[in-house]
Design an enzyme around this catalytic site. Structure first.
Site, PDB file in Angstrom:
ATOM      1  N   GLU A  26     -11.267   6.140  -1.921  1.00 18.70           N
ATOM      2  CA  GLU A  26     -11.078   6.549  -0.417  1.00 18.70           C
ATOM      3  C   GLU A  26     -12.157   5.785   0.364  1.00 18.70           C
ATOM      4  O   GLU A  26     -12.049   5.361   1.444  1.00 18.70           O
ATOM      5  CB  GLU A  26     -11.341   8.143  -0.424  1.00 18.70           C
ATOM      6  CG  GLU A  26     -10.293   8.879  -1.244  1.00 18.70           C
ATOM      7  CD  GLU A  26      -8.905   8.805  -0.351  1.00 18.70           C
ATOM      8  OE1 GLU A  26      -8.530   7.762  -0.076  1.00 18.70           O
ATOM      9  OE2 GLU A  26      -8.550   9.896  -0.331  1.00 18.70           O
ATOM     10  N   ASP A  61       0.795  -1.216  -0.181  1.00 13.94           N
ATOM     11  CA  ASP A  61      -0.159   0.044   0.069  1.00 13.94           C
ATOM     12  C   ASP A  61       0.787   1.259  -0.087  1.00 13.94           C
ATOM     13  O   ASP A  61       0.460   2.255  -0.479  1.00 13.94           O
ATOM     14  CB  ASP A  61      -0.879   0.110   1.194  1.00 13.94           C
ATOM     15  CG  ASP A  61      -2.017   0.684   0.804  1.00 13.94           C
ATOM     16  OD1 ASP A  61      -2.539   0.950  -0.264  1.00 13.94           O
ATOM     17  OD2 ASP A  61      -2.557   1.459   1.943  1.00 13.94           O
ATOM     18  N   GLU A 121     -10.040  -3.134  -5.924  1.00 15.46           N
ATOM     19  CA  GLU A 121      -9.800  -3.056  -4.621  1.00 15.46           C
ATOM     20  C   GLU A 121     -10.124  -4.560  -4.045  1.00 15.46           C
ATOM     21  O   GLU A 121      -9.135  -4.795  -3.132  1.00 15.46           O
ATOM     22  CB  GLU A 121     -10.859  -2.324  -3.650  1.00 15.46           C
ATOM     23  CG  GLU A 121     -10.493  -0.627  -4.159  1.00 15.46           C
ATOM     24  CD  GLU A 121      -9.643  -0.291  -3.306  1.00 15.46           C
ATOM     25  OE1 GLU A 121      -9.354  -0.722  -2.473  1.00 15.46           O
ATOM     26  OE2 GLU A 121      -9.009   0.883  -3.769  1.00 15.46           O
ATOM     27  N   GLU A 151       0.127  10.911   5.262  1.00 20.44           N
ATOM     28  CA  GLU A 151      -0.014   9.464   5.122  1.00 20.44           C
ATOM     29  C   GLU A 151       1.056   8.721   4.694  1.00 20.44           C
ATOM     30  O   GLU A 151       1.498   7.602   5.135  1.00 20.44           O
ATOM     31  CB  GLU A 151      -1.356   9.198   3.952  1.00 20.44           C
ATOM     32  CG  GLU A 151      -1.473   7.825   3.888  1.00 20.44           C
ATOM     33  CD  GLU A 151      -2.890   7.639   3.023  1.00 20.44           C
ATOM     34  OE1 GLU A 151      -3.030   6.930   2.145  1.00 20.44           O
ATOM     35  OE2 GLU A 151      -3.958   8.412   3.578  1.00 20.44           O
TER      36      GLU A 151
END
Length: 223
Positions: free
Chosen positions: A142, A48, A212, A90
Site C-alpha cells: 500500500e 493492475d 513492485e 477500487e
C-alpha cells in the site's frame, strides 16, 4: 526525549536505495514530469486491475490473521477491514478508467511480472505465514503506491490533468494516514516478535519492494 527508532524506520534507512527505486521509479517520474507514454499507462491500468483482484484474497487472509493474532484494543481488524472494504470501490474505479481509456479488461492477459507477483500474493494467504510477516507485506504494498502517486501531486509536478484522478486516488492524505496506520500495526507486531520472525519480515519487506519495481518495469515497457 529522543523518539525510539522503529523497526520499519531502520529498514527504510538500511534499504533506502531499493525503497527509492520502488517509490521514485521512472514510470512515476514520467507521470510527474508530464511526459508519460499513454500506451505504458494503459498497460499499467490493465495489469493492475488483474493484480487488485488477486490482492483481495490476500487482504482477506491478513484480516483473518489479525483476528487471530491481535488484541481487540489495538484496532488491527478495524483498520484492515476498512482497507478491504475500499477494494470494492477500487475495482469499480479500474473498470470505469478502463472504459475511459479504451482498455479491454476482459482481453487483458497478465504479463510475466504480474503473474509472478500474483502467485507470490497467493503464497502469503497460507496459514503458515505469520501475521507479523503478512502485515509487513500489506503495509509495503500500500505504501509504495501512496508514496509514488503522492510524488506526482507535489508542488512543481507537471502531472497531466487526465491522470490527476489516478494520482489522487493513492496519493491523497487520507490514504497516507491509512498507510501510516498499517505501519504502526507492523511496528507493534515487530516489537514483540522473535528474532526469527523479524528476519522473515525483513526478507518480506525486500521481496515486496523488488516485486513492485518489477511491476513498474513491466508497465514501463518490460515484460
Amino acid at each position: 526525549m529522543e523518539a525510539k527508532i522503529t523497526v520499519t524506520e531502520t529498514w527504510l534507512r538500511k534499504h533506502r536505495l531499493l525503497h527509492v527505486g520502488a517509490t521514485r521509479h521512472p514510470f512515476i517520474h514520467r507521470i510527474r514530469d508530464g511526459n508519460i507514454d499513454i500506451p505504458a499507462f494503459k498497460t499499467w491500468l490493465g495489469q493492475d486491475y488483474i493484480f487488485v483482484r488477486a490482492f483481495v484474497p490476500f487482504v482477506a487472509s491478513v484480516l483473518t490473521k489479525a483476528w487471530k493474532g491481535s488484541n481487540d484494543g489495538d484496532n488491527d481488524v478495524e483498520v484492515i477491514l476498512g482497507g478491504m472494504a475500499a477494494l470494492n470501490d477500487e475495482i469499480s474505479w479500474f473498470k470505469k478508467e478502463a472504459s475511459k481509456w479504451d482498455v479491454q479488461l476482459s482481453n487483458t492477459v497478465p504479463q510475466k511480472a504480474n503473474q509472478e507477483y500474483c502467485r507470490f500474493l497467493e503464497s502469503l494467504t497460507s496459514p503458515e505465514v505469520e501475521y507479523t510477516v503478512a502485515i509487513v507485506a500489506f503495509w509495503v504494498i500500500e505504501t509504495v503506491y501512496q508514496e509514488s502517486f503522492a510524488h506526482c501531486l507535489e508542488d512543481g509536478s507537471k502531472t497531466p490533468p487526465e491522470l490527476k484522478e489516478t494520482c489522487q486516488r493513492w496519493g491523497n492524505e487520507g490514504f497516507g494516514e491509512y498507510c501510516n496506520s498499517l505501519r504502526k500495526i507492523a511496528d507493534r507486531q515487530l516489537e514483540k516478535a522473535s528474532d526469527d520472525a523479524i528476519s522473515k519480515a525483513e526478507a518480506m519487506f525486500l521481496q515486496v519492494l523488488e516485486y513492485e519495481v518489477d511491476f513498474w518495469n513491466m508497465s514501463h515497457g518490460g515484460i
